[in-house]
Design an enzyme around this catalytic site. Structure first.
Site, PDB file in Angstrom:
ATOM      1  N   MET A 159     -44.793 -41.229  -3.060  1.00  0.00           N
ATOM      2  CA  MET A 159     -44.466 -40.087  -2.192  1.00  0.00           C
ATOM      3  C   MET A 159     -43.036 -39.605  -2.394  1.00  0.00           C
ATOM      4  SD  MET A 159     -44.706 -39.762   1.955  1.00  0.00           S
ATOM      5  CE  MET A 159     -46.419 -40.246   2.027  1.00  0.00           C
ATOM      6  N   TYR A 180     -46.888 -48.933  -7.612  1.00  0.00           N
ATOM      7  CA  TYR A 180     -48.167 -49.236  -6.973  1.00  0.00           C
ATOM      8  C   TYR A 180     -49.245 -49.562  -8.004  1.00  0.00           C
ATOM      9  CZ  TYR A 180     -46.568 -47.391  -2.466  1.00  0.00           C
ATOM     10  OH  TYR A 180     -45.903 -47.179  -1.285  1.00  0.00           O
ATOM     11  N   ARG A 232     -62.761 -10.518  -5.725  1.00  0.00           N
ATOM     12  CA  ARG A 232     -62.046 -11.130  -4.586  1.00  0.00           C
ATOM     13  C   ARG A 232     -61.747 -10.052  -3.559  1.00  0.00           C
ATOM     14  NH1 ARG A 232     -56.892 -14.278  -7.001  1.00  0.00           N
ATOM     15  NH2 ARG A 232     -56.258 -12.099  -7.047  1.00  0.00           N
ATOM     16  N   LYS A 242     -44.805 -12.719  -3.503  1.00  0.00           N
ATOM     17  CA  LYS A 242     -45.674 -13.474  -2.582  1.00  0.00           C
ATOM     18  C   LYS A 242     -45.330 -14.961  -2.619  1.00  0.00           C
ATOM     19  CE  LYS A 242     -49.300 -13.573  -6.116  1.00  0.00           C
ATOM     20  NZ  LYS A 242     -50.457 -12.797  -6.631  1.00  0.00           N
TER      21      LYS A 242
HETATM   22  C1  LIG Z   1     -50.209 -12.343  -7.915  1.00  0.00           C
HETATM   23  C2  LIG Z   1     -50.579 -10.974  -8.320  1.00  0.00           C
HETATM   24  C3  LIG Z   1     -49.849 -10.313  -9.318  1.00  0.00           C
HETATM   25  C4  LIG Z   1     -48.778 -11.003 -10.130  1.00  0.00           C
HETATM   26  O1  LIG Z   1     -49.418 -11.827 -11.060  1.00  0.00           O
HETATM   27  P1  LIG Z   1     -48.585 -12.665 -12.148  1.00  0.00           P
HETATM   28  O2  LIG Z   1     -49.636 -13.261 -13.001  1.00  0.00           O
HETATM   29  O3  LIG Z   1     -47.822 -13.676 -11.386  1.00  0.00           O
HETATM   30  O4  LIG Z   1     -47.714 -11.704 -12.857  1.00  0.00           O
HETATM   31  C5  LIG Z   1     -50.147  -8.992  -9.579  1.00  0.00           C
HETATM   32  N1  LIG Z   1     -51.146  -8.369  -8.911  1.00  0.00           N
HETATM   33  C6  LIG Z   1     -51.877  -8.980  -7.965  1.00  0.00           C
HETATM   34  C7  LIG Z   1     -52.967  -8.233  -7.281  1.00  0.00           C
HETATM   35  C8  LIG Z   1     -51.634 -10.299  -7.646  1.00  0.00           C
HETATM   36  O5  LIG Z   1     -52.369 -10.911  -6.717  1.00  0.00           O
END
Ligand SMILES: *Cc1c(COP(=O)(O)O)cnc(C)c1O
Length: 357
Positions: free
Chosen positions: A300, A252, A130, A32
């Site tokens: 920046m 800054y 969630r 992801k």
């Molecule tokens: C992001 C996620 C993972 C991976 O988690 P890590 O801590 O990066 O290994 C696994 N399962 C679900 C449902 C996630 O959202």
């Protein structure tokens, strides 16, 4: 001159193999957010070649982009099904992880429209609150078999809320609830652990582990030695060195003032590159094995370091912002965040180099 971001594909593959060898079940790869910011399209084929057969994204678009690169793999979308998207999921051979009765109804309608049974992966809620089906919804589902008509529940999963803290009571609580709920779907494979969950011991093993961060070198066992290989190196050339007398400030607001005659090195990386502004007067880089302090405001596009202690440092030399001696977890600690956010913030202006493929 911009900074170089080197991403070691061989280290990512080695990390996947190491995790896969650590348990009897299958090991997926979570890609992801563009593979935690490192480039999902570059990593996916390397992970597939290492033996990974299941890939997970958050969104359908992410999964569709990977599909041509992973012609034989299972790809599932963790965030679930969106309205009107079921046919798109099917067209690209992507599975939604169904996380609500509404998701299930939409997928059931898709099965009916196609006139064939569809595989279904279910997200079971065990404490995160969630996504996922709560116990009462699972009761409903099991009481009325028509709700799963045309669906074959192949896998059930849940997500641990505190896996990086082995002593947290939530781990055992979630595992027990998950096993109780999973038993309602006989024959379905189970999926429990993320990266850190894979280090909680054999009780947390399941049919499909779902590591993300550990593949990319983030320490899945905070407070203990990192068992994963370092994956990223971020190297920024020194643009200029300024010699300043004691009493002068830098950047800054003069948030840092020299207490002695000092040499200040400027690099062309700033908060617009995901080098967080909160690192002001907190961060470190490495020059030739020596940690050097970040001084003054991160701006920046520019950041300044005190290189008084490393007289050899000259314009054109590289400061290492991320690497084996100062990894994502160390930078995250200085920035008050975690390695995940450091990786997913890595900017678009770096020259990316993929090595080891
Ligand atoms: C992001 C996620 C993972 C991976 O988690 P890590 O801590 O990066 O290994 C696994 N399962 C679900 C449902 C996630 O959202």
């Amino acid at each position: 001159m911009t900074a170089n971001l080197e991403i070691d594909l061989a280290a990512i593959a080695a990390n996947w193999r190491f995790l896969d060898a650590s348990h009897p079940g299958e090991t997926a790869a979570v890609l992801k957010a563009d593979g935690y910011g490192l480039g999902a399209a570059r990593m996916a084929p390397v992970l597939a070649a290492a033996g990974c057969r299941t890939f997970l994204t958050a969104h359908l678009d992410e999964a569709i982009a990977l599909r041509p690169l992973l012609p034989h793999a299972a790809i599932a979308v963790l965030n679930g099904l969106y309205p009107h998207a079921a046919a798109d999921f099917r067209a690209h051979g992507v599975l939604p992880v169904l996380g609500s009765l509404h998701d299930i109804a939409l997928w059931r309608a898709q099965a009916r429209a196609e006139g064939q049974a569809l595989p279904a992966w279910l997200h079971l809620e065990t404490g995160m609150h969630r996504l996922g089906l709560a116990e009462a919804e699972i009761d409903q589902l099991c009481a009325d078999s028509s709700q799963l008509a045309g669906l074959r529940v192949d896998l059930v999963m849940t997500h641990l809320l505190a896996a990086e803290f082995p002593a947290d009571a939530a781990n055992a609580r979630q595992r027990a609830l998950f096993h109780a709920l999973a038993a309602r779907f006989p024959g379905a494979r189970t999926s429990l652990a993320n990266s850190s969950g894979m280090f909680l011991g054999p009780a947390f093993q399941s049919d499909l582990a779902r590591p993300g961060a550990a593949l990319y070198g983030v320490n899945p066992t905070p407070g203990r030695a990192n068992p994963m290989r370092n994956v990223v190196r971020l190297l920024a050339p020194i643009l200029q060195i300024h010699e300043i007398p004691a009493g002068e400030g830098v950047g800054y607001g003069w948030l840092w003032r020299a207490e002695r005659p000092s040499r200040i090195a400027t690099i062309g990386v700033g908060y617009a590159d995901g080098y967080h502004r909160i690192l002001t007067n907190q961060g470190h880089a490495i020059f030739d094995g020596t940690p050097i302090p970040l001084v003054g405001r991160v701006s920046m596009d520019l950041t300044t370091f005190d290189v008084t202690g490393v007289p050899a440092a000259s314009p054109g030399d590289m400061l290492c912002l991320l690497g084996p001696l100062h990894g994502v977890d160390a930078l995250a600690a200085e920035a008050g965040t975690n390695g995940y956010e450091i990786l997913t913030s890595l900017g678009r202006r770096y020259q990316r180099h993929y090595t080891g493929a």
